[in-house]
Write a protein that holds these residues in place. Structure first.
Motif, PDB file in Angstrom:
ATOM      1  N   ASN A  53       4.889 -12.184   8.518  1.00  0.00           N
ATOM      2  CA  ASN A  53       4.592 -12.754   7.197  1.00  0.00           C
ATOM      3  C   ASN A  53       4.058 -11.577   6.179  1.00  0.00           C
ATOM      4  O   ASN A  53       3.266 -12.172   5.525  1.00  0.00           O
ATOM      5  CB  ASN A  53       3.484 -13.843   7.281  1.00  0.00           C
ATOM      6  N   GLY A  54       4.481 -10.396   6.484  1.00  0.00           N
ATOM      7  CA  GLY A  54       4.069  -9.458   5.761  1.00  0.00           C
ATOM      8  C   GLY A  54       2.975  -8.449   6.083  1.00  0.00           C
ATOM      9  O   GLY A  54       2.503  -8.542   7.329  1.00  0.00           O
ATOM     10  N   PHE A  55       2.398  -7.750   5.251  1.00  0.00           N
ATOM     11  CA  PHE A  55       0.968  -6.748   5.611  1.00  0.00           C
ATOM     12  C   PHE A  55       0.264  -7.756   6.108  1.00  0.00           C
ATOM     13  O   PHE A  55      -0.584  -8.568   5.690  1.00  0.00           O
ATOM     14  CB  PHE A  55       0.642  -6.082   4.374  1.00  0.00           C
ATOM     15  N   VAL A  56      -0.406  -7.015   7.225  1.00  0.00           N
ATOM     16  CA  VAL A  56      -1.567  -7.626   8.153  1.00  0.00           C
ATOM     17  C   VAL A  56      -2.978  -6.878   7.677  1.00  0.00           C
ATOM     18  O   VAL A  56      -3.997  -7.319   7.290  1.00  0.00           O
ATOM     19  CB  VAL A  56      -1.359  -7.633   9.646  1.00  0.00           C
ATOM     20  N   ARG A  57      -2.904  -5.519   8.150  1.00  0.00           N
ATOM     21  CA  ARG A  57      -4.140  -4.792   7.863  1.00  0.00           C
ATOM     22  C   ARG A  57      -3.918  -3.400   8.145  1.00  0.00           C
ATOM     23  O   ARG A  57      -2.632  -2.951   8.681  1.00  0.00           O
ATOM     24  CB  ARG A  57      -5.277  -5.016   8.645  1.00  0.00           C
ATOM     25  N   MET A  58      -4.669  -2.245   7.727  1.00  0.00           N
ATOM     26  CA  MET A  58      -4.438  -0.665   8.292  1.00  0.00           C
ATOM     27  C   MET A  58      -5.150  -0.721   9.545  1.00  0.00           C
ATOM     28  O   MET A  58      -5.964  -1.559   9.900  1.00  0.00           O
ATOM     29  CB  MET A  58      -5.240   0.132   7.193  1.00  0.00           C
ATOM     30  N   ILE A  59      -4.605   0.247  10.250  1.00  0.00           N
ATOM     31  CA  ILE A  59      -5.135   0.508  11.751  1.00  0.00           C
ATOM     32  C   ILE A  59      -6.072   1.521  11.523  1.00  0.00           C
ATOM     33  O   ILE A  59      -5.916   2.408  11.191  1.00  0.00           O
ATOM     34  CB  ILE A  59      -3.991   0.941  12.532  1.00  0.00           C
ATOM     35  N   PRO A  60      -7.539   1.246  12.332  1.00  0.00           N
ATOM     36  CA  PRO A  60      -8.286   2.302  12.333  1.00  0.00           C
ATOM     37  C   PRO A  60      -8.211   3.337  13.326  1.00  0.00           C
ATOM     38  O   PRO A  60      -7.424   3.215  14.174  1.00  0.00           O
ATOM     39  CB  PRO A  60      -9.636   1.505  12.642  1.00  0.00           C
ATOM     40  N   ALA A  61      -8.931   4.463  13.237  1.00  0.00           N
ATOM     41  CA  ALA A  61      -8.800   5.625  14.056  1.00  0.00           C
ATOM     42  C   ALA A  61      -9.163   5.190  15.578  1.00  0.00           C
ATOM     43  O   ALA A  61     -10.401   4.477  15.697  1.00  0.00           O
ATOM     44  CB  ALA A  61      -9.372   6.588  13.539  1.00  0.00           C
TER      45      ALA A  61
ATOM     46  N   PRO B  59      -2.932  -8.719   1.893  1.00  0.00           N
ATOM     47  CA  PRO B  59      -1.918  -9.315   3.002  1.00  0.00           C
ATOM     48  C   PRO B  59      -1.028 -10.150   2.540  1.00  0.00           C
ATOM     49  O   PRO B  59      -1.090 -11.093   1.445  1.00  0.00           O
ATOM     50  CB  PRO B  59      -3.556 -10.241   3.464  1.00  0.00           C
ATOM     51  N   GLY B  60      -0.174 -10.173   3.572  1.00  0.00           N
ATOM     52  CA  GLY B  60       1.282 -11.052   3.366  1.00  0.00           C
ATOM     53  C   GLY B  60       2.153 -10.212   2.490  1.00  0.00           C
ATOM     54  O   GLY B  60       3.411 -10.863   2.198  1.00  0.00           O
ATOM     55  N   THR B  61       1.905  -9.198   1.921  1.00  0.00           N
ATOM     56  CA  THR B  61       2.907  -8.495   0.989  1.00  0.00           C
ATOM     57  C   THR B  61       4.130  -7.884   1.946  1.00  0.00           C
ATOM     58  O   THR B  61       3.987  -7.332   2.955  1.00  0.00           O
ATOM     59  CB  THR B  61       2.238  -7.040   0.446  1.00  0.00           C
ATOM     60  N   PRO B  62       5.334  -8.322   1.581  1.00  0.00           N
ATOM     61  CA  PRO B  62       6.406  -7.852   2.277  1.00  0.00           C
ATOM     62  C   PRO B  62       6.708  -6.381   2.642  1.00  0.00           C
ATOM     63  O   PRO B  62       6.129  -5.576   1.559  1.00  0.00           O
ATOM     64  CB  PRO B  62       7.594  -8.337   1.719  1.00  0.00           C
ATOM     65  N   ILE B  63       7.092  -5.896   3.571  1.00  0.00           N
ATOM     66  CA  ILE B  63       6.899  -4.253   3.891  1.00  0.00           C
ATOM     67  C   ILE B  63       7.888  -3.666   2.430  1.00  0.00           C
ATOM     68  O   ILE B  63       7.597  -2.472   2.421  1.00  0.00           O
ATOM     69  CB  ILE B  63       7.513  -3.835   5.101  1.00  0.00           C
ATOM     70  N   GLU B  64       8.918  -4.369   2.193  1.00  0.00           N
ATOM     71  CA  GLU B  64       9.878  -3.693   0.952  1.00  0.00           C
ATOM     72  C   GLU B  64       9.090  -3.679  -0.046  1.00  0.00           C
ATOM     73  O   GLU B  64       9.244  -2.760  -1.263  1.00  0.00           O
ATOM     74  CB  GLU B  64      11.036  -4.639   0.917  1.00  0.00           C
ATOM     75  N   GLU B  65       7.994  -4.635  -0.389  1.00  0.00           N
ATOM     76  CA  GLU B  65       7.214  -4.476  -1.639  1.00  0.00           C
ATOM     77  C   GLU B  65       6.138  -3.446  -1.737  1.00  0.00           C
ATOM     78  O   GLU B  65       5.449  -3.303  -2.681  1.00  0.00           O
ATOM     79  CB  GLU B  65       7.039  -5.712  -2.101  1.00  0.00           C
TER      80      GLU B  65
END
Length: 308
Positions: A78-86, A122-128
């Motif tokens: 369903n698109g962007f979830v979050r950034m992954i922390p170190a 959140p939810g932004t498609p990877i292509e966008e």
């Protein structure tokens, strides 16, 4: 009864632990299950992610320090979830439901002084999701950094218990290297004290998280110098690469006056800039007809002479 995440740590042992250690343990558990909120932790997967970088020939550059910084983004169905922390023992660490279809996108050397990361909700498609070139006040674009990129899809099968998986993201160089020299330029177009400028056009001004160039046409404005022999030149700089079937143009200005536009080389081949390669463009003004020569070299090698 199914075990909750808190019951994983033995309560008897916890009584004898220093408060700071308890805090660290709890923080680790909370972090791991931040996205696995169900009581049944068998639905969760812990991912340890490490990052490597390679050049256009696949040579490992990880220990060469070309990678100054990296960022990893998590996308789901369903698109962007979050950034992954170190992570601590790994470059990155995160937990997620194992039956979800996930995609990781890693960027290397994305810096605020040359690139803008458009807001990713959140939810932004990877292509966008996309990076944008930064602009000078007059509208031309800044050259980019030594950009690296990787996209990896994760597919998991459900198993009992908490699983761990080690993932290596191999980032490839996405920037294209350019250098430009206009030989005998001042003999054809006398220097009036206004200076000369190269503007490189042809690639888009954005790059999406699929690694594809898009957006309106760019207009890169590299540093342009003039040497004692009357040559104008731009020392090595970087741009977004040209896609198959695409090309670039080099516009030459004296002050605000456009002197000429170069689109093809001596063999009438369009000018291109390949990812992970260094392309040297030499434009010769000695003759009635301007001649252009192109040399494609491994990254970091420059055939032209430059004065700094």
């Amino acid at each position: 009864k199914r075990a909750t995440s808190a019951s994983i740590v033995d309560r008897t042992a916890m009584k004898h632990l220093h408060p700071s250690i308890l805090t660290a343990l709890y923080a680790g558990l909370i972090f791991l299950y931040a996205s696995c909120v169900r009581e049944d932790t068998s639905a969760c997967m812990q991912y340890e992610v490490n990052v490597r970088v390679v050049d256009a020939e696949g040579n490992d550059l990880t220990e060469s320090e070309v990678l100054e910084k990296s960022e990893v983004y998590l996308f789901g169905e369903n698109g962007f979830v979050r950034m992954i922390p170190a992570g601590v023992s790994s470059d990155y660490l995160f937990g997620h439901y194992k039956d979800d279809r996930l995609t990781l996108v890693a960027w290397g050397n994305v810096k605020d002084d040359t690139l803008i990361t458009a807001e990713i909700k959140p939810g932004t498609p990877i292509e966008e999701a996309r990076l944008k070139l930064k602009q000078y006040a007059e509208g031309n674009h800044l050259p980019v950094t030594d950009l690296f990129y990787c996209r990896k899809e994760l597919s998991n099968t459900a198993t009992r218990g908490i699983r761990e998986e080690n993932i290596t993201l191999v980032m490839e160089r996405l920037a294209a290297g350019l250098s430009i020299r206009a030989c005998y330029l001042t003999e054809r177009y006398a220097d009036k004290g206004e200076g000369y400028t190269f503007i490189v056009k042809g690639t888009g001004s954005e790059m999406n998280f699929m690694g594809k160039v898009s957006g309106e046409d760019s207009g890169y404005k590299p540093l342009t110098l003039t040497d004692g022999q009357g040559d104008a030149y731009a020392p090595p700089f970087r741009i977004f690469p040209t896609e198959k079937g695409e090309c670039i143009e080099v516009e030459i200005y004296r002050g605000q006056e456009k002197l000429c536009t170069v689109t093809h080389d001596e063999q009438q081949q369009p000018l291109c800039a390949a990812a992970g390669k260094q392309t040297d463009i030499e434009i010769d003004f000695r003759y009635a007809e301007v001649r252009t020569f192109v040399t494609v070299l491994p990254w970091g090698e420059v055939e032209q002479e430059t004065e700094m």
